[in-house]
Enzyme design. Structure first.
Site, PDB file in Angstrom:
ATOM      1  N   HIS A  50     -30.512 -17.930  29.050  1.00 54.76           N
ATOM      2  CA  HIS A  50     -29.395 -17.254  29.722  1.00 54.76           C
ATOM      3  C   HIS A  50     -28.050 -17.796  29.251  1.00 54.76           C
ATOM      4  CE1 HIS A  50     -28.450 -20.737  32.251  1.00 54.76           C
ATOM      5  NE2 HIS A  50     -29.749 -20.872  32.476  1.00 54.76           N
ATOM      6  N   GLU A  87     -37.218 -21.223  36.796  1.00 61.23           N
ATOM      7  CA  GLU A  87     -36.950 -22.584  36.362  1.00 61.23           C
ATOM      8  C   GLU A  87     -37.701 -23.597  37.226  1.00 61.23           C
ATOM      9  OE1 GLU A  87     -36.549 -24.226  34.032  1.00 61.23           O
ATOM     10  OE2 GLU A  87     -34.445 -24.552  33.525  1.00 61.23           O
TER      11      GLU A  87
END
Length: 301
Positions: free
Chosen positions: A101, A175
């Site tokens: 990202h 994550e």
């Protein structure tokens, strides 16, 4: 753009030999090697042997039987050379492009992010996502998989804008969960929890809270993600997610253990590319490509 969500879950035959004699006062030139060619004009697999006698070299080139030829990813199939990520035969080989990202608010503030959804894509991060989109403009992807956590989700939506192919959010691409360290600045975490923070930075495979080892668990999550992705119909996939799970995806594909967690780094907007054969065996083609972050570079592979 369609959005979806999935829950976790022989006889040698010498063909060249020589024993050159040096000319006094002159350096002996390197030997010339002639290789054996098959009847079709293509080179066969060769075995080169060298022996030394009196300072001179004798080199022979022998053709290897088919079943003794070395396994390489370029010249031959690499079946059996790596570990299968699926334990299933795939309908086709796959190409997977992994993207981290763009810059998030907690990246910019040097905070521990983990699985928190409070860190969001910054204006700079959005521009990085646009650069990724432009760099991949000539690529045709069948599906985009992404983490549903805000910073990765926003990055994927920018890259995938205007496409009709599905955008699928996988919990297995989330994550690592870092408990109470999440949201703390690195400086404060180091000051308040020096032993725990040092373990996280220097020995992440053995970092644990209440008996839970986030990085070891991440390896299992990464294998689950690989299986979900590779068993999806299609041949060319895009994956947008976070650095820690990216490290786990790369390491599990290469057969590396959690102890190698910090051996690999991927920048914000960086891209990695794998090819995977029908046996589910992965080969790393590119790691942390970032040319598109600094130029109008586009990828066509």
């Amino acid at each position: 753009m369609v959005s979806a969500s999935l829950p976790t879950r022989p006889s040698p035959s010498p063909t060249a030999a020589f024993s050159p004699t040096p000319t006094p006062g002159r350096a002996r030139p390197p030997p010339r090697l002639r290789s054996h060619a098959t009847a079709t004009g293509r080179l066969g697999a060769l075995s080169i042997k060298a022996t030394h006698s009196g300072g001179l070299s004798d080199v022979s080139v022998q053709s290897l039987p088919e079943n003794e030829r070395p396994v390489t990813g370029a010249a031959y199939s690499f079946t059996g050379a790596t570990t299968s990520l699926t334990n299933n035969i795939l309908t086709s080989s796959k190409k997977i492009t992994l993207v981290r990202h763009g810059l998030s608010s907690w990246n910019a503030q040097s905070r521990v992010q983990g699985s928190s959804n409070l860190s969001v894509l910054t204006e700079t991060g959005a521009k990085q996502a646009e650069k990724c989109r432009d760099a991949l403009a000539n690529m045709k992807f069948d599906v985009c998989f992404a983490s549903p956590i805000s910073r990765a989700k926003s990055t994927a939506e920018i890259i995938w804008q205007g496409k009709e192919e599905p955008l699928v959010f996988l919990d297995s691409l989330k994550e690592a969960h870092l408990f109470f360290l999440e949201g703390m600045s690195n400086a404060d975490a180091k000051k308040q929890y020096p032993e725990l923070y040092t373990k996280w930075r220097e020995d992440p495979a053995n970092f644990h809270v209440h008996g839970i080892y986030p990085i070891r668990e991440l390896w299992g999550t990464a294998r689950q993600a690989w299986e979900q992705i590779l068993l999806t119909p299609g041949e060319n996939f895009l994956v947008v997610t976070h650095k820690s799970i990216l490290r786990a995806l790369i390491c599990t594909a290469l057969g590396l253990p959690p102890e190698r967690f910090r051996a690999i780094d991927v920048n914000n907007g960086g891209m990695c590319v794998f090819t995977v054969n029908k046996q589910g065996e992965a080969m790393l083609q590119a790691l942390n490509m970032t040319a598109h972050m600094y130029s109008d570079h586009t990828y066509e592979y």
